[in-house]
Design an enzyme around this catalytic site. Structure first.
Site, PDB file in Angstrom:
ATOM      1  N   LYS A 174       2.279   2.705  -9.368  1.00  0.00           N
ATOM      2  CA  LYS A 174       1.398   1.693  -8.770  1.00  0.00           C
ATOM      3  C   LYS A 174       0.029   2.353  -8.600  1.00  0.00           C
ATOM      4  O   LYS A 174      -0.579   2.340  -7.519  1.00  0.00           O
ATOM      5  CB  LYS A 174       2.003   1.238  -7.433  1.00  0.00           C
ATOM      6  CG  LYS A 174       1.338   0.053  -6.792  1.00  0.00           C
ATOM      7  CD  LYS A 174       1.812  -1.271  -7.360  1.00  0.00           C
ATOM      8  CE  LYS A 174       0.973  -2.403  -6.793  1.00  0.00           C
ATOM      9  NZ  LYS A 174       1.321  -3.713  -7.370  1.00  0.00           N
ATOM     10  N   ASP A 231      14.384   4.510  -6.594  1.00  0.00           N
ATOM     11  CA  ASP A 231      15.497   4.044  -5.776  1.00  0.00           C
ATOM     12  C   ASP A 231      15.736   2.563  -6.059  1.00  0.00           C
ATOM     13  O   ASP A 231      16.856   2.118  -6.341  1.00  0.00           O
ATOM     14  CB  ASP A 231      15.153   4.281  -4.298  1.00  0.00           C
ATOM     15  CG  ASP A 231      16.345   4.091  -3.375  1.00  0.00           C
ATOM     16  OD1 ASP A 231      17.434   3.745  -3.875  1.00  0.00           O
ATOM     17  OD2 ASP A 231      16.175   4.283  -2.157  1.00  0.00           O
TER      18      ASP A 231
HETATM   19 MG    MG Z   1      19.428   3.668  -3.222  1.00  0.00          MG
END
Ligand code: MG
Ligand code: NAI
Length: 337
Positions: A174, A231
């Site tokens: 980003k 993640d």
């Molecule tokens: Mg995770």
């Protein structure tokens, strides 16, 4: 020649059941190891040890390699996560998660050929855990990105891409908003890309990446990204190919590698003999490749895919009726035939 020693943390809940299945399969295809069983997780805590005992960490450091079942972490109380302790203590800076279409596994992208790998930074970013609250109504967290941290992760990602003869690597970021932190990540990415002219290197902004993933996932090959984006994007990718039940992973450091399934200890089905061991088996396949045992790894992977596709011996989570041991026996039958 003495056998190679490999650390094994069976873990909690379904951990011991799926660990047994995984080791039975590896041994059936002729992979010989001296399995060094180690404590970790709730089981260790119940014996009065930390969730990731020093002795376990010291042994893995010595051996350089381990495979781990899921460990239980109580939410909001109790002991520190065994996984966080493990990643920090062994400096396992890269988390590698493949997401590949599995035949016979139903989902929104059935029939689409998804075959991608996410390489996620595992130690920096907002997960460095630096938070403070100088005022009751204002809380802050610090995002930490370091140049050496970017460099080692990105180098690993390019080397892996090359070794696996993949063609393209995409940095997810980003940097349009976070110009210094993500800007540094991107700068290091293109510096490294110049050393690998045979690999097509490009980048994508994380929000657009998510949109593209849920519309045209087959266009991607390898992603390299920071901790937080990784993640989220890696769970999204697991969802594209049938969920966490089949998702393997590797945690790579400079001196150690620890392989584990992405799913947790599934306390709701523990001890019933019905858990799907595929994610841990596929994590073991990643471990075999890491050790240069490509042929045995491929044989096991093909057998798991064949059992899933055929559908007669799949476990309940995939809509089948087989037990863990029936599934395991069928994988062994195919892998050794
Ligand atoms: Mg995770
Ligand atoms: P979970 O992944 O253990 O379970 C979620 C759902 O998926 C449950 O319904 C479970 O039965 C099912 N499931 C998971 N793995 C399966 C398998 N192999 N075969 C069949 N069904 C399966 O996630 P949950 O419930 O959020 O967490 C349970 C515990 O696991 C918690 O203590 C958590 O902290 C821990 N955990 C540990 C991880 C690790 O050690 N790497 C990763 C994620 C969670």
């Amino acid at each position: 020649m003495s056998k190679r020693q490999i650390g094994v943390i069976p873990g909690d809940g379904i951990g011991p059941e799926i660990t047994k299945s995984m080791i039975d399969i590896l041994e059936a295809v002729g992979f010989e190891a001296d399995w060094v069983y180690l404590e970790g997780g709730l089981g260790a805590v119940e014996k009065g040890l930390p969730s990731m005992p020093d002795e376990t960490l010291a042994r893995i450091k010595e051996l350089g390699i381990a495979i781990k079942g899921p460990t239980t972490t109580p939410v909001g109380k109790g002991h520190k996560s065994a996984n966080v302790a493990l990643r920090q203590a062994l400096d396992l800076f890269a988390n590698v998660r493949p997401a590949k279409t599995m035949p016979g596994v139903h989902g929104h992208f059935e029939g689409t050929n998804i075959d991608l790998i996410i390489v996620r930074e595992n130690t920096e970013d907002l997960y460095a855990g630096i938070e403070y609250q100088a005022h009751p109504d204002v809380a802050q967290a610090i995002k930490v990105i370091t140049r050496p941290g970017c460099e080692r992760l990105i180098r690993y990602a390019f080397e892996m891409t090359k070794k696996q003869q993949r063609k393209r690597i995409t940095a997810v970021h980003k940097a349009n908003i976070m110009k210094l932190t993500d800007g540094m990540f991107l700068e290091e990415f293109y510096k490294m890309a110049a050393l690998y002219p045979e690999i097509k290197a490009d980048d994508i902004i994380v929000d657009n990446c998510c949109m593209q993933l849920v519309t045209k996932p087959e266009q991607f090959d390898v992603f390299v990204t920071e901790n937080l984006y990784g993640d989220i994007v890696s769970d999204l990718c697991a969802g594209l190919v049938g969920g966490l039940g089949l998702a393997p992973s590797a945690n790579i450091g400079a001196h150690c590698a620890v392989f584990e399934s992405v799913h947790g200890s599934a306390p709701d089905i523990a001890g019933k003999g019905i858990a799907n061991p595929s994610a841990l088996i596929l994590s073991a396949v990643m471990m075999l490749r890491h050790l240069g045992e490509y042929e045995k790894g491929q044989r096991i992977q093909n057998a798991v895919l064949a059992v899933c596709e055929e559908g007669k011996f799949t476990t309940g989570d995939l809509g089948g009726k087989a037990s863990t041991s029936e599934f395991t026996a069928e994988v062994i039958r195919i892998a050794t035939s």
